[in-house]
Scaffold this active site. Structure first.
Site, PDB file in Angstrom:
ATOM      1  N   LYS A  26      41.146 -49.259 -62.625  1.00  0.00           N
ATOM      2  CA  LYS A  26      42.139 -49.595 -61.594  1.00  0.00           C
ATOM      3  C   LYS A  26      43.113 -50.668 -62.090  1.00  0.00           C
ATOM      4  O   LYS A  26      44.329 -50.522 -61.963  1.00  0.00           O
ATOM      5  CB  LYS A  26      41.374 -50.077 -60.354  1.00  0.00           C
ATOM      6  CG  LYS A  26      42.178 -50.757 -59.287  1.00  0.00           C
ATOM      7  CD  LYS A  26      41.388 -50.874 -58.004  1.00  0.00           C
ATOM      8  CE  LYS A  26      40.744 -52.230 -57.765  1.00  0.00           C
ATOM      9  NZ  LYS A  26      41.633 -53.328 -57.431  1.00  0.00           N
ATOM     10  N   ASP A 318      34.404 -58.367 -58.801  1.00  0.00           N
ATOM     11  CA  ASP A 318      34.372 -57.177 -57.943  1.00  0.00           C
ATOM     12  C   ASP A 318      32.964 -56.586 -57.822  1.00  0.00           C
ATOM     13  O   ASP A 318      32.753 -55.629 -57.082  1.00  0.00           O
ATOM     14  CB  ASP A 318      35.343 -56.113 -58.474  1.00  0.00           C
ATOM     15  CG  ASP A 318      36.791 -56.546 -58.281  1.00  0.00           C
ATOM     16  OD1 ASP A 318      37.049 -57.386 -57.384  1.00  0.00           O
ATOM     17  OD2 ASP A 318      37.663 -56.067 -59.022  1.00  0.00           O
TER      18      ASP A 318
HETATM   19  C1  S3P Z   1      42.457 -57.691 -60.140  1.00  0.00           C
HETATM   20  C2  S3P Z   1      42.019 -58.988 -60.100  1.00  0.00           C
HETATM   21  C3  S3P Z   1      40.973 -59.454 -59.172  1.00  0.00           C
HETATM   22  C4  S3P Z   1      40.160 -58.297 -58.644  1.00  0.00           C
HETATM   23  C5  S3P Z   1      41.001 -57.145 -58.191  1.00  0.00           C
HETATM   24  C6  S3P Z   1      41.873 -56.629 -59.314  1.00  0.00           C
HETATM   25  C7  S3P Z   1      43.550 -57.348 -61.059  1.00  0.00           C
HETATM   26  O1  S3P Z   1      41.592 -60.132 -58.099  1.00  0.00           O
HETATM   27  O2  S3P Z   1      39.330 -58.730 -57.592  1.00  0.00           O
HETATM   28  O3  S3P Z   1      40.181 -56.067 -57.747  1.00  0.00           O
HETATM   29  O4  S3P Z   1      43.757 -56.146 -61.312  1.00  0.00           O
HETATM   30  O5  S3P Z   1      44.195 -58.268 -61.548  1.00  0.00           O
HETATM   31  P1  S3P Z   1      42.018 -61.694 -58.190  1.00  0.00           P
HETATM   32  O6  S3P Z   1      42.998 -61.846 -59.270  1.00  0.00           O
HETATM   33  O7  S3P Z   1      42.618 -62.010 -56.853  1.00  0.00           O
HETATM   34  O8  S3P Z   1      40.715 -62.418 -58.422  1.00  0.00           O
END
Ligand code: S3P
Length: 434
Positions: A26, A318
């Site tokens: 993702k 996550d």
């Molecule tokens: C992500 C960073 C994380 C993660 C999210 C995806 C990303 O969030 O929890 O599912 O793709 O940079 P945060 O940067 O808010 O910790």
């Protein structure tokens, strides 16, 4: 998000066995779509994630003048273009990554746009990203003078900053780096703990001068647009974890996931599961040139409780809902400290997991930034809700597969946000859910 859907899971179906791949990562897909949109020429992605949250990014790029095509189920083409002003607000739906990364890219662009999203996304913290962007010279305004979306941003020639992030967040770090791409002078971001580094890897791969030194990332601006690129997106480690954990928890299981991303800033749960006693083998890792990938096999294991501290949480940010589930089956106490960020995700994940797993018989206590779990407790089937959160939904579905009796998971359509095909994958391994 699609129509309300319920999953009916019959527990204790027998061993889970098989070898499979999971959908593309993702985080890498979000970045590849966005950087492809900023590039000049056509970017070709192999096996990107196609799910609710990545469609949100796709749909925001169209009105900026970027055509995204899906010639086959495994291929996406992004025709990079000079962005134009969109006619209407860009709807990031429930995707925090779409909103925060796009905001950074727009800040340094030549266009003006409004970013909005679902009611829940509009309540999530945005000052963490608007504040550093303003320091770089961005004009960004939120609803009634707050930092809440709809956020109106006017792209401008920014200036680089040296910024110490108060929270470890890859989304915030990435937004600042994207804004710095065309700024005057270098941009430095210091993180309290290293968060996922997919943006840095991809930018470096595209020739952007970027170095990581002493806990800080320093980027020098580039002239002109980024070059288009070809990228094989690794399988999503965060998706794979659900199947690996299911194998660890189900007697008589052995599950292998192939071509899964093994970026060390993401694999904290592997280390945690191993410290708990999980039998997990990682096959030889390959490198696509940007991200390491490999094969991971998990087998049924007896688990012991562990302590997870704030530094370790970032590498499994996550996966904490799943760790909570694993801990309910581990002998002794598991404690997770410094997990306040979990309260600011798609749901308050500490409260959601505590409430739902308690209905199934787990012993969990959440308070402030921490959660403790006493185990092992046998789980029994119950009616549980996903709290509108894909990771909570998948963790509860796995809980259902190891519980006695039947579990009814409402709100299960949210799984489509990040792992379409999750239920089919579990079924192919032998789980009983429909
Ligand atoms: C992500 C960073 C994380 C993660 C999210 C995806 C990303 O969030 O929890 O599912 O793709 O940079 P945060 O940067 O808010 O910790």
């Amino acid at each position: 998000m699609g129509q309300a859907m319920q999953l009916r899971i019959r527990g204790r179906a027998g061993g889970l066995r098989g070898t499979l791949e999971v959908p593309g990562d993702k985080s890498v897909t979000h970045r590849a779509l966005l950087l492809g949109a900023m590039a000049s020429g056509t970017t070709r992605l192999r096996r990107p994630l196609r799910s609710g949250v990545t469609e949100a990014m796709d749909d925001c790029l169209g009105p900026l003048g970027v055509r995204v095509e899906h010639p086959g189920p495994e291929e996406t083409l992004v025709h990079g273009a000079a962005w134009r002003n969109p006619d209407a607000p860009l709807d990031c739906r429930g995707s925090g990554t779409t909103l925060r990364l796009l905001l950074g890219a727009l800040a340094g662009s030549e266009v003006e746009a409004t970013l909005t999203g679902s009611p829940r996304l509009r309540r999530r913290p945005m000052a963490r990203v608007t504040e550093p962007l303003r320091r770089m010279g961005t004009q960004v305004t939120g609803l009634n003078g707050t930092d809440q979306p709809p956020l109106h941003v006017r792209g401008a020639r920014l200036h680089g900053i040296s910024y110490r992030m108060p929270v470890a967040s890859a989304q915030v770090k990435s937004a600042i780096l994207l804004a710095g791409l065309h700024a005057q002078g270098s941009t430095r971001v210091h993180e309290p703990v290293p968060s996922r580094d997919h943006t840095e890897r991809l930018l470096r791969h595209l020739g952007v001068p970027l170095v990581t030194e002493n806990g800080a990332v320093r980027l020098e601006p580039i002239d002109g647009r980024l070059p288009a690129f070809d990228l094989a997106v690794p399988g999503d480690f965060s998706a794979a974890c659900f199947l690996l954990a299911a194998a660890v928890l189900t007697p008589g299981s052995e599950v292998t996931i192939q071509e899964v991303g093994l970026n060390p800033t993401r694999t904290g749960l592997l280390s945690a599961m191993r410290s708990m006693g999980a039998r997990i083998e990682v096959g030889a890792a390959a490198n696509s040139g940007v991200e390491p990938t490999g094969e991971v096999t998990a087998q049924t294991s007896a688990l012991e409780g562990i302590r997870v501290d704030a530094h370790q949480v970032v590498g499994m940010i996550d996966e904490i809902p799943l760790l909570i589930l694993l801990a309910t089956q581990a002998r002794g106490r598991t404690s997770v400290a410094g997990a306040s960020e979990l309260r600011r995700k798609e749901s308050d994940r500490l409260t959601a997991m505590t409430a739902e797993l308690s209905k199934m018989g787990a012993l969990i206590r959440e308070y402030g930034e921490a959660v403790t779990i006493e185990g092992p407790t046998p789980l029994r089937g119950a009616e549980v809700s996903a709290h509108g959160d894909h990771r909570v939904a998948m963790a509860l579905a796995i809980a259902g597969t190891i519980a006695s009796g039947e579990t009814l998971l409402s709100d299960a359509q949210v799984i489509q946000d990040s792992y379409p095909g999750f239920a089919a994958a579990l079924r192919s391994l032998g789980a009983d859910l429909q």
